[in-house]
Design a protein around this motif. Structure first.
Motif, PDB file in Angstrom:
ATOM      1  N   SER A 123       0.572  -1.263  -0.210  1.00  0.00           N
ATOM      2  CA  SER A 123       0.210  -0.103   0.150  1.00  0.00           C
ATOM      3  C   SER A 123       0.522   1.514   0.310  1.00  0.00           C
ATOM      4  CB  SER A 123      -1.092  -0.111   1.060  1.00  0.00           C
ATOM      5  OG  SER A 123      -0.509  -0.128   2.310  1.00  0.00           O
ATOM      6  N   LEU A 124       2.091   1.363   0.723  1.00  0.00           N
ATOM      7  CA  LEU A 124       3.288   2.145   0.975  1.00  0.00           C
ATOM      8  C   LEU A 124       3.683   2.271  -0.537  1.00  0.00           C
ATOM      9  CD1 LEU A 124       5.216   3.692   3.172  1.00  0.00           C
ATOM     10  CD2 LEU A 124       6.314   2.683   1.857  1.00  0.00           C
ATOM     11  N   ALA A 125       3.856   1.124  -1.213  1.00  0.00           N
ATOM     12  CA  ALA A 125       4.564   1.493  -2.251  1.00  0.00           C
ATOM     13  C   ALA A 125       4.065   1.804  -3.262  1.00  0.00           C
ATOM     14  CB  ALA A 125       4.943   0.247  -3.026  1.00  0.00           C
ATOM     15  N   HIS A 126       2.786   1.878  -3.591  1.00  0.00           N
ATOM     16  CA  HIS A 126       1.356   2.600  -4.610  1.00  0.00           C
ATOM     17  C   HIS A 126       1.191   3.899  -4.451  1.00  0.00           C
ATOM     18  CE1 HIS A 126      -2.012   1.051  -7.088  1.00  0.00           C
ATOM     19  NE2 HIS A 126      -2.671   1.720  -6.870  1.00  0.00           N
ATOM     20  N   VAL A 127       0.699   3.951  -3.119  1.00  0.00           N
ATOM     21  CA  VAL A 127       0.803   5.837  -3.036  1.00  0.00           C
ATOM     22  C   VAL A 127       2.183   5.966  -3.655  1.00  0.00           C
ATOM     23  CG1 VAL A 127       0.667   7.264  -1.593  1.00  0.00           C
ATOM     24  CG2 VAL A 127      -1.372   5.168  -1.720  1.00  0.00           C
ATOM     25  N   LEU A 128       3.244   5.950  -2.546  1.00  0.00           N
ATOM     26  CA  LEU A 128       4.831   6.512  -3.145  1.00  0.00           C
ATOM     27  C   LEU A 128       5.218   6.565  -4.558  1.00  0.00           C
ATOM     28  CD1 LEU A 128       6.741   6.387  -0.413  1.00  0.00           C
ATOM     29  CD2 LEU A 128       5.093   7.662  -0.806  1.00  0.00           C
ATOM     30  N   ALA A 129       4.226   5.114  -5.415  1.00  0.00           N
ATOM     31  CA  ALA A 129       5.267   5.296  -6.597  1.00  0.00           C
ATOM     32  C   ALA A 129       4.100   6.999  -7.703  1.00  0.00           C
ATOM     33  CB  ALA A 129       5.665   4.353  -7.420  1.00  0.00           C
ATOM     34  N   HIS A 130       2.677   6.468  -7.265  1.00  0.00           N
ATOM     35  CA  HIS A 130       1.939   6.892  -8.127  1.00  0.00           C
ATOM     36  C   HIS A 130       2.483   7.875  -8.524  1.00  0.00           C
ATOM     37  CE1 HIS A 130      -1.654   7.839  -9.994  1.00  0.00           C
ATOM     38  NE2 HIS A 130      -2.226   5.966  -9.888  1.00  0.00           N
ATOM     39  N   PRO A 131       1.653   8.575  -9.892  1.00  0.00           N
ATOM     40  CA  PRO A 131       2.638   9.816 -10.953  1.00  0.00           C
ATOM     41  C   PRO A 131       1.556  11.071 -10.187  1.00  0.00           C
ATOM     42  CG  PRO A 131       2.388   8.311 -12.180  1.00  0.00           C
ATOM     43  CD  PRO A 131       1.806   7.086 -10.942  1.00  0.00           C
ATOM     44  N   SER A 132       0.743  10.741  -9.615  1.00  0.00           N
ATOM     45  CA  SER A 132      -0.151  12.095  -8.807  1.00  0.00           C
ATOM     46  C   SER A 132       0.122  12.333  -7.575  1.00  0.00           C
ATOM     47  CB  SER A 132      -1.912  11.221  -9.236  1.00  0.00           C
ATOM     48  OG  SER A 132      -2.699   9.995  -8.557  1.00  0.00           O
ATOM     49  N   ARG A 191       8.180  11.638 -14.380  1.00  0.00           N
ATOM     50  CA  ARG A 191       8.054  11.390 -15.785  1.00  0.00           C
ATOM     51  C   ARG A 191       8.989  10.470 -16.185  1.00  0.00           C
ATOM     52  NH1 ARG A 191       5.796  16.811 -17.992  1.00  0.00           N
ATOM     53  NH2 ARG A 191       6.973  16.968 -20.457  1.00  0.00           N
ATOM     54  N   ASN A 192       9.003  10.081 -17.656  1.00  0.00           N
ATOM     55  CA  ASN A 192      10.306   9.377 -17.939  1.00  0.00           C
ATOM     56  C   ASN A 192      12.004   9.989 -18.862  1.00  0.00           C
ATOM     57  OD1 ASN A 192      11.682   6.684 -19.264  1.00  0.00           O
ATOM     58  ND2 ASN A 192      10.765   7.515 -21.088  1.00  0.00           N
ATOM     59  N   ARG A 193      12.730   9.700 -17.231  1.00  0.00           N
ATOM     60  CA  ARG A 193      14.107  10.189 -18.321  1.00  0.00           C
ATOM     61  C   ARG A 193      14.025  11.587 -18.299  1.00  0.00           C
ATOM     62  NH1 ARG A 193      18.021   7.393 -20.276  1.00  0.00           N
ATOM     63  NH2 ARG A 193      18.433   8.500 -21.392  1.00  0.00           N
ATOM     64  N   ILE A 194      13.325  12.710 -16.706  1.00  0.00           N
ATOM     65  CA  ILE A 194      13.089  14.134 -17.488  1.00  0.00           C
ATOM     66  C   ILE A 194      14.024  14.421 -16.964  1.00  0.00           C
ATOM     67  CG2 ILE A 194      11.870  13.822 -14.531  1.00  0.00           C
ATOM     68  CD1 ILE A 194       9.773  15.410 -17.291  1.00  0.00           C
ATOM     69  N   VAL A 195      14.708  14.604 -16.072  1.00  0.00           N
ATOM     70  CA  VAL A 195      16.575  15.104 -15.638  1.00  0.00           C
ATOM     71  C   VAL A 195      17.436  15.450 -17.242  1.00  0.00           C
ATOM     72  CG1 VAL A 195      18.384  15.758 -14.270  1.00  0.00           C
ATOM     73  CG2 VAL A 195      16.068  14.479 -13.436  1.00  0.00           C
ATOM     74  N   ARG A 196      17.430  14.353 -17.462  1.00  0.00           N
ATOM     75  CA  ARG A 196      18.231  13.352 -18.804  1.00  0.00           C
ATOM     76  C   ARG A 196      18.120  15.422 -19.686  1.00  0.00           C
ATOM     77  NH1 ARG A 196      22.727  10.447 -18.751  1.00  0.00           N
ATOM     78  NH2 ARG A 196      21.669   8.802 -16.110  1.00  0.00           N
ATOM     79  N   ARG A 197      16.417  14.975 -19.698  1.00  0.00           N
ATOM     80  CA  ARG A 197      15.562  15.161 -21.311  1.00  0.00           C
ATOM     81  C   ARG A 197      15.554  17.202 -20.793  1.00  0.00           C
ATOM     82  NH1 ARG A 197      10.136  14.242 -22.454  1.00  0.00           N
ATOM     83  NH2 ARG A 197       9.792  12.816 -20.409  1.00  0.00           N
ATOM     84  N   MET A 198      14.939  17.532 -19.520  1.00  0.00           N
ATOM     85  CA  MET A 198      15.600  19.111 -19.377  1.00  0.00           C
ATOM     86  C   MET A 198      17.089  19.285 -19.327  1.00  0.00           C
ATOM     87  SD  MET A 198      13.430  19.329 -15.595  1.00  0.00           S
ATOM     88  CE  MET A 198      13.515  20.966 -15.201  1.00  0.00           C
ATOM     89  N   MET A 199      17.932  18.622 -18.973  1.00  0.00           N
ATOM     90  CA  MET A 199      19.265  19.084 -18.996  1.00  0.00           C
ATOM     91  C   MET A 199      19.673  19.060 -20.900  1.00  0.00           C
ATOM     92  SD  MET A 199      19.814  20.303 -16.128  1.00  0.00           S
ATOM     93  CE  MET A 199      21.061  21.014 -16.851  1.00  0.00           C
ATOM     94  N   SER A 244      -0.089  11.114   4.364  1.00  0.00           N
ATOM     95  CA  SER A 244      -1.129  11.933   4.341  1.00  0.00           C
ATOM     96  C   SER A 244      -2.015  12.298   2.544  1.00  0.00           C
ATOM     97  CB  SER A 244      -0.661  13.189   4.028  1.00  0.00           C
ATOM     98  OG  SER A 244       1.028  13.273   3.275  1.00  0.00           O
ATOM     99  N   ALA A 245      -1.327  10.989   1.669  1.00  0.00           N
ATOM    100  CA  ALA A 245      -1.797  11.329  -0.152  1.00  0.00           C
ATOM    101  C   ALA A 245      -2.919  10.789   0.341  1.00  0.00           C
ATOM    102  CB  ALA A 245      -0.570  10.878  -0.644  1.00  0.00           C
ATOM    103  N   PRO A 246      -4.145  10.983  -0.879  1.00  0.00           N
ATOM    104  CA  PRO A 246      -5.621  10.444  -1.020  1.00  0.00           C
ATOM    105  C   PRO A 246      -4.507   8.606  -1.885  1.00  0.00           C
ATOM    106  CG  PRO A 246      -4.889  12.204  -2.883  1.00  0.00           C
ATOM    107  CD  PRO A 246      -3.829  11.652  -1.966  1.00  0.00           C
ATOM    108  N   ALA A 254       4.945  -0.839  -8.281  1.00  0.00           N
ATOM    109  CA  ALA A 254       6.682  -0.533  -9.408  1.00  0.00           C
ATOM    110  C   ALA A 254       7.054  -0.723 -10.856  1.00  0.00           C
ATOM    111  CB  ALA A 254       7.856  -2.436  -9.103  1.00  0.00           C
ATOM    112  N   GLY A 255       5.029  -0.327 -11.157  1.00  0.00           N
ATOM    113  CA  GLY A 255       5.442  -0.251 -13.011  1.00  0.00           C
ATOM    114  C   GLY A 255       5.201   1.374 -13.005  1.00  0.00           C
ATOM    115  N   ASP A 256       5.273   2.898 -12.506  1.00  0.00           N
ATOM    116  CA  ASP A 256       4.852   3.575 -13.123  1.00  0.00           C
ATOM    117  C   ASP A 256       6.614   3.821 -13.680  1.00  0.00           C
ATOM    118  OD1 ASP A 256       7.350   3.830 -10.970  1.00  0.00           O
ATOM    119  OD2 ASP A 256       7.071   5.623 -10.516  1.00  0.00           O
ATOM    120  N   GLN A 257       6.272   4.353 -14.743  1.00  0.00           N
ATOM    121  CA  GLN A 257       7.622   5.271 -15.579  1.00  0.00           C
ATOM    122  C   GLN A 257       8.547   5.970 -15.310  1.00  0.00           C
ATOM    123  OE1 GLN A 257       6.093   7.984 -18.652  1.00  0.00           O
ATOM    124  NE2 GLN A 257       4.611   9.325 -17.194  1.00  0.00           N
ATOM    125  N   GLU A 258       9.059   6.218 -13.627  1.00  0.00           N
ATOM    126  CA  GLU A 258       9.963   7.424 -13.530  1.00  0.00           C
ATOM    127  C   GLU A 258      10.608   6.567 -13.450  1.00  0.00           C
ATOM    128  OE1 GLU A 258      12.009   8.137  -9.222  1.00  0.00           O
ATOM    129  OE2 GLU A 258       9.740   8.179  -9.527  1.00  0.00           O
TER     130      GLU A 258
END
Length: 260
Positions: A123-132, A191-199, A244-246, A254-258
């Motif tokens: 349940s903790l993993a589900h919340v923390l990994a969720h993009p929202s 979002r996928n590889r966001i730091v690399r894409r921003m830089m 604290s999260a909804p 573990a399947g988010d795109q981060e």
């Protein structure tokens, strides 16, 4: 919350390692203990440790001792998977010291090192990994070229990428050399590889990338390739954050795109 059946609250707190039973009783009398969000001051109160949520001074208490929370400093060259179908080095080697079946919360790109949380708390993993939910993460990027202050301002003002606009919560220039610079970025995007894409967008491709912070967790001096259990304070901060999260639904923890 149970009233007749269940376990006395002060015993639950003592079993969880919060304090001795006598000190736990004083915490209750002082109004510093909440059960399911409500302050409890009666010493005879009983709860169900399997379903009730307890916090002391606003910090969540871990009652289920079967749950394991492990911080890994993932080295480069390792994929964020418990079993890689292509036979690449995966995370299994770092979980052998724990009998529980642990899995990763979110992902880091194979060539990105740094803080990765492993747990069997679904349940903790589900919340923390969720993009929202958007857990805050801090990265340090070694990039090509000398980064100017104006570039740092662009990162926080916002950039247009192929999948939409993005802005860093914070950006800081740690060191600007002739060949390489060090930039610290704080983001809550998954979002996928966001730091690399921003830089790359601002003309400074990433050479090396490490995640130093994930929510309330800091990598500190944990060496690359090493794992350790979270301290009681870290567990409390992490559980407080997740509560604290909804509660999101419908996605693999573990399947988010981060990936970075």
């Amino acid at each position: 919350m149970a009233d007749v059946e269940g376990v006395r609250l002060q015993k639950v707190l003592a079993n969880a390692g919060v304090a001795s039973r006598r000190v736990a009783e004083q915490l209750i009398v002082d109004g510093r203990v909440r059960v399911n969000g409500s302050v409890v001051v009666e010493l005879g109160s009983r709860i169900d440790p399997e379903s009730d949520l307890v916090d002391v001074d606003g910090v969540a208490v871990q009652l289920d001792q079967s749950k394991r929370y492990v911080m890994l400093n993932k080295p480069t060259g390792v994929v964020s998977s418990m079993r890689d179908e292509r036979g690449r080095p995966d995370l299994r080697r770092f979980t052998r010291d724990w009998p529980e079946r642990l899995y990763n919360v979110g992902r880091l790109d194979a060539e990105t090192s740094g803080l990765l949380l492993l747990t069997n708390d679904g349940s903790l993993a589900h919340v923390l990994a969720h993009p929202s939910f958007g857990v805050t993460k801090v990265y340090i990027a070694k990039v090509d070229g000398r980064v100017a202050p104006q570039t740092i301002a662009r990162l926080t003002k916002g950039l247009d990428l192929e999948d939409g606009p993005i802005a860093a919560d914070k950006a800081r220039l740690l060191d600007a050399g002739a060949e390489h610079s060090l930039v610290e970025l704080t983001l809550h995007s998954g979002r996928n590889r966001i730091v690399r894409r921003m830089m790359a967008k601002v003309g400074h491709p990433v050479v090396e990338l490490v995640r130093r912070q994930f929510g309330p967790l800091h990598l500190g001096t944990l060496p690359a390739g090493k794992a350790r259990e979270l301290t009681k304070v870290e567990r409390g901060a992490l559980l407080t954050l997740s509560r604290s999260a909804p509660q999101p639904d419908g996605e693999d923890p573990a399947g988010d795109q981060e990936t970075e």
